[in-house]
Design a protein around this motif. Sequence first.
Motif, PDB file in Angstrom:
ATOM      1  N   ASN A  96       0.758  -1.281   0.500  1.00  0.00           N
ATOM      2  CA  ASN A  96      -0.246   0.486   0.359  1.00  0.00           C
ATOM      3  C   ASN A  96       0.698   1.463   0.112  1.00  0.00           C
ATOM      4  N   VAL A  97       0.677   1.949  -1.199  1.00  0.00           N
ATOM      5  CA  VAL A  97       1.817   2.537  -1.443  1.00  0.00           C
ATOM      6  C   VAL A  97       0.899   4.415  -0.868  1.00  0.00           C
ATOM      7  N   ARG A  98       1.360   5.561   0.306  1.00  0.00           N
ATOM      8  CA  ARG A  98       0.824   6.354   0.274  1.00  0.00           C
ATOM      9  C   ARG A  98       1.501   7.454   0.534  1.00  0.00           C
ATOM     10  N   PRO A  99       1.447   8.317  -1.177  1.00  0.00           N
ATOM     11  CA  PRO A  99       2.933   9.888  -1.179  1.00  0.00           C
ATOM     12  C   PRO A  99       2.516  11.024   0.431  1.00  0.00           C
ATOM     13  N   ILE A 100       2.738  11.422   0.516  1.00  0.00           N
ATOM     14  CA  ILE A 100       2.656  12.724   1.375  1.00  0.00           C
ATOM     15  C   ILE A 100       3.408  13.788   1.264  1.00  0.00           C
ATOM     16  N   GLN A 101       2.619  14.215   0.557  1.00  0.00           N
ATOM     17  CA  GLN A 101       2.996  15.506  -0.601  1.00  0.00           C
ATOM     18  C   GLN A 101       2.566  16.661  -0.185  1.00  0.00           C
ATOM     19  N   TRP A 102       3.632  17.910   0.367  1.00  0.00           N
ATOM     20  CA  TRP A 102       2.602  19.508   0.682  1.00  0.00           C
ATOM     21  C   TRP A 102       2.817  19.686  -0.696  1.00  0.00           C
ATOM     22  N   ARG A 103       1.798  20.256  -1.021  1.00  0.00           N
ATOM     23  CA  ARG A 103       2.059  21.413  -2.098  1.00  0.00           C
ATOM     24  C   ARG A 103       1.293  22.811  -1.697  1.00  0.00           C
ATOM     25  N   GLU A 114       7.034  23.292   4.169  1.00  0.00           N
ATOM     26  CA  GLU A 114       7.169  23.060   2.311  1.00  0.00           C
ATOM     27  C   GLU A 114       7.882  21.611   2.020  1.00  0.00           C
ATOM     28  N   GLU A 115       8.911  21.786   3.154  1.00  0.00           N
ATOM     29  CA  GLU A 115       9.372  20.562   2.239  1.00  0.00           C
ATOM     30  C   GLU A 115       9.244  18.913   2.771  1.00  0.00           C
ATOM     31  N   VAL A 119       7.133   9.246   0.881  1.00  0.00           N
ATOM     32  CA  VAL A 119       6.125   7.521   0.230  1.00  0.00           C
ATOM     33  C   VAL A 119       6.307   6.718   1.672  1.00  0.00           C
ATOM     34  N   ILE A 120       4.792   6.160   2.319  1.00  0.00           N
ATOM     35  CA  ILE A 120       4.954   5.587   3.111  1.00  0.00           C
ATOM     36  C   ILE A 120       4.126   4.372   2.001  1.00  0.00           C
ATOM     37  N   VAL A 121       5.320   3.109   2.732  1.00  0.00           N
ATOM     38  CA  VAL A 121       5.086   2.342   1.891  1.00  0.00           C
ATOM     39  C   VAL A 121       4.411   0.704   2.960  1.00  0.00           C
ATOM     40  N   ARG A 122       3.387   0.437   2.872  1.00  0.00           N
ATOM     41  CA  ARG A 122       2.830  -0.168   3.909  1.00  0.00           C
ATOM     42  C   ARG A 122       3.064  -1.543   3.837  1.00  0.00           C
ATOM     43  N   GLU A 123       3.174  -2.451   4.929  1.00  0.00           N
ATOM     44  CA  GLU A 123       2.879  -4.245   4.131  1.00  0.00           C
ATOM     45  C   GLU A 123       1.646  -4.400   4.190  1.00  0.00           C
ATOM     46  N   ASN A 124       0.549  -4.674   3.386  1.00  0.00           N
ATOM     47  CA  ASN A 124      -0.880  -4.480   3.459  1.00  0.00           C
ATOM     48  C   ASN A 124      -2.105  -5.642   3.462  1.00  0.00           C
ATOM     49  N   ILE A 260       0.427  17.568   6.645  1.00  0.00           N
ATOM     50  CA  ILE A 260       0.107  18.333   5.027  1.00  0.00           C
ATOM     51  C   ILE A 260      -1.766  18.882   4.605  1.00  0.00           C
ATOM     52  N   GLY A 261      -1.975  18.956   5.881  1.00  0.00           N
ATOM     53  CA  GLY A 261      -3.721  18.941   5.358  1.00  0.00           C
ATOM     54  C   GLY A 261      -4.410  18.316   5.692  1.00  0.00           C
ATOM     55  N   GLY A 262      -4.357  17.269   5.988  1.00  0.00           N
ATOM     56  CA  GLY A 262      -5.654  16.238   5.978  1.00  0.00           C
ATOM     57  C   GLY A 262      -6.064  15.317   5.221  1.00  0.00           C
ATOM     58  N   LEU A 263      -6.514  14.272   4.949  1.00  0.00           N
ATOM     59  CA  LEU A 263      -7.156  12.843   4.720  1.00  0.00           C
ATOM     60  C   LEU A 263      -8.112  13.647   3.259  1.00  0.00           C
ATOM     61  N   GLY A 264      -8.408  14.424   3.140  1.00  0.00           N
ATOM     62  CA  GLY A 264      -9.321  14.847   1.625  1.00  0.00           C
ATOM     63  C   GLY A 264      -8.121  15.174   0.399  1.00  0.00           C
ATOM     64  N   LEU A 265      -6.940  15.699   0.704  1.00  0.00           N
ATOM     65  CA  LEU A 265      -5.420  15.372   0.270  1.00  0.00           C
ATOM     66  C   LEU A 265      -4.442  13.935  -0.031  1.00  0.00           C
ATOM     67  N   ALA A 266      -5.204  12.989   0.617  1.00  0.00           N
ATOM     68  CA  ALA A 266      -4.156  11.886   0.654  1.00  0.00           C
ATOM     69  C   ALA A 266      -4.997  10.616  -0.202  1.00  0.00           C
ATOM     70  N   PRO A 267      -3.823  11.072  -1.232  1.00  0.00           N
ATOM     71  CA  PRO A 267      -4.155   9.131  -2.417  1.00  0.00           C
ATOM     72  C   PRO A 267      -3.746   8.070  -1.431  1.00  0.00           C
ATOM     73  N   SER A 268      -3.947   6.860  -2.609  1.00  0.00           N
ATOM     74  CA  SER A 268      -2.904   6.097  -2.822  1.00  0.00           C
ATOM     75  C   SER A 268      -3.381   4.716  -3.623  1.00  0.00           C
ATOM     76  N   GLY A 269      -2.224   4.135  -3.702  1.00  0.00           N
ATOM     77  CA  GLY A 269      -2.457   2.757  -4.374  1.00  0.00           C
ATOM     78  C   GLY A 269      -2.059   1.306  -3.969  1.00  0.00           C
ATOM     79  N   CYS A 270      -2.398   0.521  -4.404  1.00  0.00           N
ATOM     80  CA  CYS A 270      -2.709  -0.380  -3.504  1.00  0.00           C
ATOM     81  C   CYS A 270      -1.543  -1.769  -4.772  1.00  0.00           C
ATOM     82  N   TYR A 271      -0.713  -1.956  -4.337  1.00  0.00           N
ATOM     83  CA  TYR A 271       0.295  -2.982  -5.709  1.00  0.00           C
ATOM     84  C   TYR A 271       0.302  -4.422  -5.791  1.00  0.00           C
ATOM     85  N   GLY A 272       0.062  -5.380  -6.187  1.00  0.00           N
ATOM     86  CA  GLY A 272       0.521  -6.585  -6.354  1.00  0.00           C
ATOM     87  C   GLY A 272       1.112  -6.823  -7.310  1.00  0.00           C
TER      88      GLY A 272
END
Length: 354
Positions: A96-103, A114-115, A119-124, A260-272
């Motif tokens: 489970n890949v969850r980028p944490i990036q402020w814009r 600002e900095e 990316v969090i990689v979570r065993e899924n 970075i400002g809340g869950l409304g800004l947080a995408p994710s992808g789950c990869y196999g």
Amino acid sequence: VEVGNVITSIRVCVIPGDDAAPEAMRASLRVLDCLDLPIDWDYVPPGRDLAELCTAEREALVHGQIDASDTVLFGATNGTTPGARYMRWGKLTFANVRPIQWRPGFRSPLREAEEIDYVIVRENLEDMYVGVMGEAKDLLKAGLADVRSRLPIGAEDGRFAAKIITRPGTEQVTRFACELALQRNAKLTVSAKTNMLPATDRWFCEIAREIAQDYAGLEYEEFIVDDMAHRLVIRPQDIDVLLLPNLYGDVLSDLGAGTIGGLGLAPSGCYGNEFAYFESAHGTAPDIAGMGIINPTATLLSAAMMLRYLDLNTAADRLNNAIGNVYLSGSVLTPDQGGDAGTENFADAVIGAL
């Protein structure tokens, strides 16, 4: 997509989900439609319509469309819309890949955000989420509590849940994280509760450290997870790729989104190894369902991750840049980001930026 002399389309299954999630999905699809993508879209009905079917019919419909697709753009489920469990454990999407990036324009509670760009990689698939739980008396009868156990008074009337870590599971998610780190800044951070849980958490880190040695030029560091939570607030700029077991990854990725400002800004992808799906991290937001104010940013950024997975990098760049320009202007933002725009208004602004 042109393969030889044959033009083929990519098939994407869209699962809107439940509560407010379909509102974010509908607005996001209007934006994606402006990118002229080589995609055939398969649409699953939203949860309120699926609820009219029996459970078996719902699962057959959704699972069938998942199987027929190259990937899935998923809203979120409150349990009405099926598919999440199937895509995760049925399709073995282990990372489970969850980028944490402020814009610029994101409403971070931190004075200096600002900095923040990691990316969090979570065993899924493993850890506390294997679903092995029950009454503690069964655990005691099996003789699994020895003299080292610190059982509380009344343990025989309590409940237990098992944490299971495996070497194959840890190795594959570590290799995924190492390869991602080498694509970025060549730094991998690993964290777990190593001091209190040596049989599982310390072993997870030992395996990760061993695997990381196979990757020349990769910087490796390791922290206890409570210290890691502190660092994600105090010095998040020091992190690049953070590998975590399942439960900690679930918790700390939401903490990261908050910075970075809340869950409304947080995408994710789950990869196999053979399948991936993409979803916003905010859940179904039932408290604002029907109000037309849910922030579609997380869904749009998840869609951008999906486009990269499909090798549609130019489209992903256009979408990312358009979202960034809307936040940079700051004039059309949803209430969670301090504005008064509705979901569709925000989508209109992104379309305008495109």
